[in-house]
Design a protein around this motif. Sequence first.
Motif, mmCIF file in Angstrom:
data_model
loop_
_atom_site.group_PDB
_atom_site.id
_atom_site.type_symbol
_atom_site.label_atom_id
_atom_site.label_comp_id
_atom_site.label_asym_id
_atom_site.label_seq_id
_atom_site.Cartn_x
_atom_site.Cartn_y
_atom_site.Cartn_z
ATOM 1 N N TYR A 101 -76.261 -33.162 -12.857
ATOM 2 C CA TYR A 101 -77.363 -33.603 -13.725
ATOM 3 C C TYR A 101 -77.222 -35.067 -14.138
ATOM 4 O O TYR A 101 -78.002 -35.564 -14.936
ATOM 5 C CB TYR A 101 -77.451 -32.699 -14.956
ATOM 6 C CG TYR A 101 -77.768 -31.276 -14.561
ATOM 7 C CD1 TYR A 101 -79.075 -30.897 -14.270
ATOM 8 C CD2 TYR A 101 -76.761 -30.325 -14.434
ATOM 9 C CE1 TYR A 101 -79.366 -29.605 -13.872
ATOM 10 C CE2 TYR A 101 -77.039 -29.026 -14.040
ATOM 11 C CZ TYR A 101 -78.355 -28.678 -13.755
ATOM 12 O OH TYR A 101 -78.641 -27.393 -13.360
ATOM 13 N N GLU A 102 -76.221 -35.726 -13.591
ATOM 14 C CA GLU A 102 -75.984 -37.142 -13.903
ATOM 15 C C GLU A 102 -77.027 -38.012 -13.200
ATOM 16 O O GLU A 102 -77.366 -37.784 -12.043
ATOM 17 C CB GLU A 102 -74.587 -37.527 -13.427
ATOM 18 C CG GLU A 102 -74.251 -38.981 -13.663
ATOM 19 C CD GLU A 102 -72.903 -39.357 -13.059
ATOM 20 O OE1 GLU A 102 -72.316 -40.314 -13.571
ATOM 21 O OE2 GLU A 102 -72.459 -38.711 -12.091
ATOM 22 N N PRO A 111 -80.677 -29.291 -17.740
ATOM 23 C CA PRO A 111 -80.340 -28.748 -19.057
ATOM 24 C C PRO A 111 -79.056 -29.327 -19.652
ATOM 25 O O PRO A 111 -78.485 -28.741 -20.570
ATOM 26 C CB PRO A 111 -80.154 -27.255 -18.760
ATOM 27 C CG PRO A 111 -79.552 -27.244 -17.389
ATOM 28 C CD PRO A 111 -80.216 -28.393 -16.667
ATOM 29 N N ALA A 112 -78.602 -30.462 -19.174
ATOM 30 C CA ALA A 112 -77.326 -31.033 -19.638
ATOM 31 C C ALA A 112 -77.514 -32.378 -20.339
ATOM 32 O O ALA A 112 -76.622 -33.227 -20.304
ATOM 33 C CB ALA A 112 -76.373 -31.179 -18.458
ATOM 34 N N THR A 113 -78.669 -32.585 -20.990
ATOM 35 C CA THR A 113 -78.864 -33.852 -21.695
ATOM 36 C C THR A 113 -77.786 -34.024 -22.753
ATOM 37 O O THR A 113 -77.282 -33.049 -23.307
ATOM 38 C CB THR A 113 -80.257 -33.924 -22.359
ATOM 39 O OG1 THR A 113 -80.388 -32.843 -23.282
ATOM 40 C CG2 THR A 113 -81.370 -33.894 -21.332
ATOM 41 N N MET A 125 -81.494 -38.330 -23.206
ATOM 42 C CA MET A 125 -82.419 -38.970 -22.271
ATOM 43 C C MET A 125 -82.557 -40.474 -22.509
ATOM 44 O O MET A 125 -83.591 -41.069 -22.241
ATOM 45 C CB MET A 125 -83.787 -38.281 -22.261
ATOM 46 C CG MET A 125 -83.758 -36.917 -21.592
ATOM 47 S SD MET A 125 -83.220 -36.969 -19.848
ATOM 48 C CE MET A 125 -84.507 -37.932 -19.094
ATOM 49 N N PHE A 126 -81.496 -41.087 -23.002
ATOM 50 C CA PHE A 126 -81.392 -42.539 -23.066
ATOM 51 C C PHE A 126 -80.316 -42.952 -22.074
ATOM 52 O O PHE A 126 -79.208 -42.407 -22.101
ATOM 53 C CB PHE A 126 -80.964 -43.010 -24.461
ATOM 54 C CG PHE A 126 -82.081 -43.234 -25.436
ATOM 55 C CD1 PHE A 126 -82.275 -44.483 -26.007
ATOM 56 C CD2 PHE A 126 -82.939 -42.208 -25.790
ATOM 57 C CE1 PHE A 126 -83.291 -44.703 -26.928
ATOM 58 C CE2 PHE A 126 -83.955 -42.409 -26.707
ATOM 59 C CZ PHE A 126 -84.141 -43.653 -27.267
ATOM 60 N N ALA A 127 -80.626 -43.898 -21.196
ATOM 61 C CA ALA A 127 -79.598 -44.467 -20.331
ATOM 62 C C ALA A 127 -78.710 -45.355 -21.205
ATOM 63 O O ALA A 127 -79.202 -46.048 -22.098
ATOM 64 C CB ALA A 127 -80.225 -45.266 -19.202
ATOM 65 N N TYR A 166 -66.288 -42.653 -27.142
ATOM 66 C CA TYR A 166 -67.578 -41.966 -27.182
ATOM 67 C C TYR A 166 -67.365 -40.543 -27.687
ATOM 68 O O TYR A 166 -66.480 -39.853 -27.197
ATOM 69 C CB TYR A 166 -68.148 -41.733 -25.789
ATOM 70 C CG TYR A 166 -68.284 -42.842 -24.833
ATOM 71 C CD1 TYR A 166 -69.547 -43.197 -24.400
ATOM 72 C CD2 TYR A 166 -67.181 -43.490 -24.282
ATOM 73 C CE1 TYR A 166 -69.711 -44.188 -23.449
ATOM 74 C CE2 TYR A 166 -67.339 -44.474 -23.337
ATOM 75 C CZ TYR A 166 -68.611 -44.822 -22.926
ATOM 76 O OH TYR A 166 -68.774 -45.788 -21.985
ATOM 77 N N GLN A 167 -68.197 -40.096 -28.595
ATOM 78 C CA GLN A 167 -68.318 -38.680 -28.902
ATOM 79 C C GLN A 167 -69.577 -38.239 -28.172
ATOM 80 O O GLN A 167 -70.635 -38.867 -28.316
ATOM 81 C CB GLN A 167 -68.452 -38.461 -30.402
ATOM 82 C CG GLN A 167 -67.177 -38.754 -31.156
ATOM 83 C CD GLN A 167 -67.370 -38.692 -32.655
ATOM 84 O OE1 GLN A 167 -66.962 -39.600 -33.332
ATOM 85 N NE2 GLN A 167 -67.989 -37.642 -33.165
ATOM 86 N N VAL A 168 -69.486 -37.180 -27.381
ATOM 87 C CA VAL A 168 -70.587 -36.765 -26.511
ATOM 88 C C VAL A 168 -70.941 -35.312 -26.813
ATOM 89 O O VAL A 168 -70.049 -34.467 -26.979
ATOM 90 C CB VAL A 168 -70.192 -36.933 -25.028
ATOM 91 C CG1 VAL A 168 -71.364 -36.644 -24.117
ATOM 92 C CG2 VAL A 168 -69.665 -38.336 -24.767
ATOM 93 N N SER A 169 -72.238 -34.997 -26.851
ATOM 94 C CA SER A 169 -72.707 -33.667 -27.244
ATOM 95 C C SER A 169 -72.687 -32.638 -26.122
ATOM 96 O O SER A 169 -72.843 -31.448 -26.380
ATOM 97 C CB SER A 169 -74.133 -33.751 -27.796
ATOM 98 O OG SER A 169 -75.036 -34.086 -26.751
#
Length: 185
Positions: A142-143, A67-69, A116-118, A132-135
């Motif tokens: 979950y990595e 649940p950490a995408t 879900m993109f590498a 990077y701005q990360v959501s």
Amino acid sequence: MIFTETALNDAFMIELEQKPDHRGFFARTFCAQEFAAHGLKPTVAQCNLSFNHKKGTVRGMHYQIAPATETKLVRCTKGAIYDVIIDMRPESPTFLSHIGVELTPDNYRALYVPAMFAHGYQTLTDDSEVVYQVSEFYTPGYERGLRYDDPSFNIDWPLEVSDISEKDANWPLLRMMMVGEAESR
């Protein structure tokens, strides 16, 4: 901002819409309303900075699972990078496809990386810096990651790899991940 969809579904190049005057220019680099209007996730949970000493350094290929995408907005603020994303969504028509783009401070482009993109990149100059701005928050359990040199993707990195972390060099090959997933079912 100018949003241009890439060859991978839901991944966008974002260019600045500059408003020039005698001092230089003004431009928005992020707007939650504009991102949402394009169907992109506008949440920012973290902002990260990565500095790299040597040209040819590779970081990646990283992603997080549910649940950490996480989505990312990646911009090079110093030097230059070759940024690569791979669609890891089994239901996507571009599943396992990848693209690479050059990001520099001079081209003012950013890459929107969907969940879900590498993601990974190679530095094209010494002393490169990436923001990077990360959501989503970094969640180690979950990595996931893929090898930068996985023959399943045949990524054409522009330079010989000069430096990579032990962790990134040892991510599994895609075929080994698929075997592991099949065995766990």
